[in-house]
Design an enzyme around this catalytic site. Sequence first.
Site, PDB file in Angstrom:
ATOM      1  N   LYS A 112       0.820  -1.212   0.000  1.00 18.20           N
ATOM      2  CA  LYS A 112       0.000   0.000   0.000  1.00 18.20           C
ATOM      3  C   LYS A 112       0.858   1.268   0.000  1.00 18.20           C
ATOM      4  O   LYS A 112       0.588   2.211  -0.740  1.00 18.20           O
ATOM      5  CB  LYS A 112      -0.908  -0.033   1.236  1.00 18.20           C
ATOM      6  CG  LYS A 112      -1.796   1.144   1.427  1.00 18.20           C
ATOM      7  CD  LYS A 112      -2.853   0.825   2.467  1.00 18.20           C
ATOM      8  CE  LYS A 112      -2.285   0.422   3.821  1.00 18.20           C
ATOM      9  NZ  LYS A 112      -1.711   1.518   4.604  1.00 18.20           N
ATOM     10  N   ARG A 142     -10.044   2.388   9.305  1.00 18.61           N
ATOM     11  CA  ARG A 142      -9.651   1.008   9.593  1.00 18.61           C
ATOM     12  C   ARG A 142     -10.821   0.191  10.113  1.00 18.61           C
ATOM     13  O   ARG A 142     -10.683  -0.999  10.328  1.00 18.61           O
ATOM     14  CB  ARG A 142      -8.599   0.985  10.696  1.00 18.61           C
ATOM     15  CG  ARG A 142      -7.163   1.254  10.308  1.00 18.61           C
ATOM     16  CD  ARG A 142      -6.477   0.122   9.652  1.00 18.61           C
ATOM     17  NE  ARG A 142      -5.203  -0.233  10.234  1.00 18.61           N
ATOM     18  CZ  ARG A 142      -4.053   0.392   9.994  1.00 18.61           C
ATOM     19  NH1 ARG A 142      -4.004   1.432   9.205  1.00 18.61           N
ATOM     20  NH2 ARG A 142      -2.950  -0.041  10.544  1.00 18.61           N
ATOM     21  N   ARG A 192       9.887  -6.368   5.536  1.00 20.66           N
ATOM     22  CA  ARG A 192       9.879  -4.933   5.244  1.00 20.66           C
ATOM     23  C   ARG A 192      10.902  -4.168   6.096  1.00 20.66           C
ATOM     24  O   ARG A 192      11.050  -4.437   7.286  1.00 20.66           O
ATOM     25  CB  ARG A 192       8.463  -4.471   5.558  1.00 20.66           C
ATOM     26  CG  ARG A 192       8.154  -3.057   5.403  1.00 20.66           C
ATOM     27  CD  ARG A 192       6.687  -2.940   5.228  1.00 20.66           C
ATOM     28  NE  ARG A 192       5.972  -2.922   6.505  1.00 20.66           N
ATOM     29  CZ  ARG A 192       4.679  -2.640   6.590  1.00 20.66           C
ATOM     30  NH1 ARG A 192       3.979  -2.392   5.507  1.00 20.66           N
ATOM     31  NH2 ARG A 192       4.082  -2.633   7.755  1.00 20.66           N
ATOM     32  N   ARG A 204      10.366  -2.151  11.747  1.00 22.59           N
ATOM     33  CA  ARG A 204       9.420  -1.729  12.778  1.00 22.59           C
ATOM     34  C   ARG A 204       9.213  -2.879  13.757  1.00 22.59           C
ATOM     35  O   ARG A 204       9.041  -4.019  13.340  1.00 22.59           O
ATOM     36  CB  ARG A 204       8.076  -1.384  12.122  1.00 22.59           C
ATOM     37  CG  ARG A 204       8.041  -0.002  11.558  1.00 22.59           C
ATOM     38  CD  ARG A 204       6.846   0.195  10.673  1.00 22.59           C
ATOM     39  NE  ARG A 204       5.573  -0.250  11.252  1.00 22.59           N
ATOM     40  CZ  ARG A 204       4.412  -0.132  10.639  1.00 22.59           C
ATOM     41  NH1 ARG A 204       4.347   0.404   9.435  1.00 22.59           N
ATOM     42  NH2 ARG A 204       3.307  -0.546  11.204  1.00 22.59           N
ATOM     43  N   ARG A 219      -3.362  -7.524  13.594  1.00 26.33           N
ATOM     44  CA  ARG A 219      -3.626  -6.454  12.621  1.00 26.33           C
ATOM     45  C   ARG A 219      -4.393  -7.014  11.426  1.00 26.33           C
ATOM     46  O   ARG A 219      -5.299  -6.381  10.904  1.00 26.33           O
ATOM     47  CB  ARG A 219      -2.308  -5.816  12.150  1.00 26.33           C
ATOM     48  CG  ARG A 219      -1.779  -4.777  13.120  1.00 26.33           C
ATOM     49  CD  ARG A 219      -0.279  -4.735  13.142  1.00 26.33           C
ATOM     50  NE  ARG A 219       0.300  -4.064  12.000  1.00 26.33           N
ATOM     51  CZ  ARG A 219       1.597  -4.153  11.672  1.00 26.33           C
ATOM     52  NH1 ARG A 219       2.407  -4.901  12.392  1.00 26.33           N
ATOM     53  NH2 ARG A 219       2.052  -3.506  10.637  1.00 26.33           N
TER      54      ARG A 219
HETATM   55  P1  AMP Z   1       0.261   1.182   9.996  1.00 23.52           P
HETATM   56  O1  AMP Z   1       1.538   1.933   9.822  1.00 23.52           O
HETATM   57  O2  AMP Z   1      -0.821   1.670   9.086  1.00 23.52           O
HETATM   58  O3  AMP Z   1       0.453  -0.300   9.948  1.00 23.52           O
HETATM   59  O4  AMP Z   1      -0.264   1.531  11.461  1.00 23.52           O
HETATM   60  C1  AMP Z   1       0.479   1.151  12.592  1.00 23.52           C
HETATM   61  C2  AMP Z   1      -0.422   1.097  13.808  1.00 23.52           C
HETATM   62  O5  AMP Z   1      -0.982   2.390  14.064  1.00 23.52           O
HETATM   63  C3  AMP Z   1      -1.627   0.181  13.669  1.00 23.52           C
HETATM   64  O6  AMP Z   1      -1.328  -1.184  13.930  1.00 23.52           O
HETATM   65  C4  AMP Z   1      -2.574   0.775  14.706  1.00 23.52           C
HETATM   66  O7  AMP Z   1      -2.184   0.417  16.034  1.00 23.52           O
HETATM   67  C5  AMP Z   1      -2.316   2.272  14.562  1.00 23.52           C
HETATM   68  N1  AMP Z   1      -3.230   2.846  13.548  1.00 23.52           N
HETATM   69  C6  AMP Z   1      -2.924   3.281  12.304  1.00 23.52           C
HETATM   70  N2  AMP Z   1      -4.008   3.722  11.657  1.00 23.52           N
HETATM   71  C7  AMP Z   1      -5.050   3.561  12.525  1.00 23.52           C
HETATM   72  C8  AMP Z   1      -6.443   3.812  12.457  1.00 23.52           C
HETATM   73  N3  AMP Z   1      -7.018   4.314  11.352  1.00 23.52           N
HETATM   74  N4  AMP Z   1      -7.190   3.533  13.548  1.00 23.52           N
HETATM   75  C9  AMP Z   1      -6.656   3.036  14.668  1.00 23.52           C
HETATM   76  N5  AMP Z   1      -5.345   2.748  14.788  1.00 23.52           N
HETATM   77  C10 AMP Z   1      -4.545   3.010  13.741  1.00 23.52           C
END
Ligand code: AMP
Length: 225
Positions: free
Chosen positions: A13, A88, A127, A162, A174
């Site tokens: 993405k 999400r 990653r 990460r 997730r």
């Molecule tokens: P990502 O980088 O998109 O994988 O986001 C990392 C983490 O941030 C996720 O696993 C969630 O804990 C939090 N997070 C990111 N976007 C959201 C969202 N829209 N709603 C709630 N938590 C989020």
Amino acid sequence: MNILIFGANGGGKGTQGAIAKQKYNLAHVESGAIFRENIKGGTELGAKAKGFIDKGELVPDEITIPMILDRLKQDDCKGGWLLDGFPRNKNQAIKLDEALKAEGMPLDVVIDLILDRQTAKNRIMGRRLCANDNNHPNNIYIDAIKPNGDKCRVCGGDLSARADDQDEAAIDKRHAIYYDTETGTMSAVNYFKNLAKESGGKLKIIELDGKPGIKEVSEELMSKL
Ligand code: AMP
């Protein structure tokens, strides 16, 4: 041009989003990145979010929704935005839709990057993040974007993984949220697909198969954008 991009964690993405962002010179609003910046900067928001992120859980809607809706109103978003990582869940989808309508902000395109759960999981663990630009694609398990030793293949920057990408239980959590069609992210995807159907062509849906290599997926995206 305002674009929403969906895709499972590890599905490419970020990489494909960067292409759309460049093509239309969009502000990149990435919820996960905003949280990580806040954690790094030691802010109150970061402190609140960290525990949830480390466990692979969603940060509560009371924190996330206003954070994103405020961000979309900032000046750099006036020329268009690419929203990535939000919504999400179904509640976030409804609140986003309502806020966009209230602000008179049109949503033009929804990109749905489709990838099965197992492939997404394999990709996520390989990653690596570049210290200079987290949209520089590096993955130790994908030949086309293997890093240069331990440095970024694009700019030579330092790489890191990460913590939440290396924790299998957190990845499973997730993905369980992502693939949940009842209240999870897939329900948000379907919410916007339904809006597109009702929009009489105003809202365009681009479905992409995320399985082929980055180049093939990018070409398909470019031809459909
Ligand atoms: P990502 O980088 O998109 O994988 O986001 C990392 C983490 O941030 C996720 O696993 C969630 O804990 C939090 N997070 C990111 N976007 C959201 C969202 N829209 N709603 C709630 N938590 C989020």
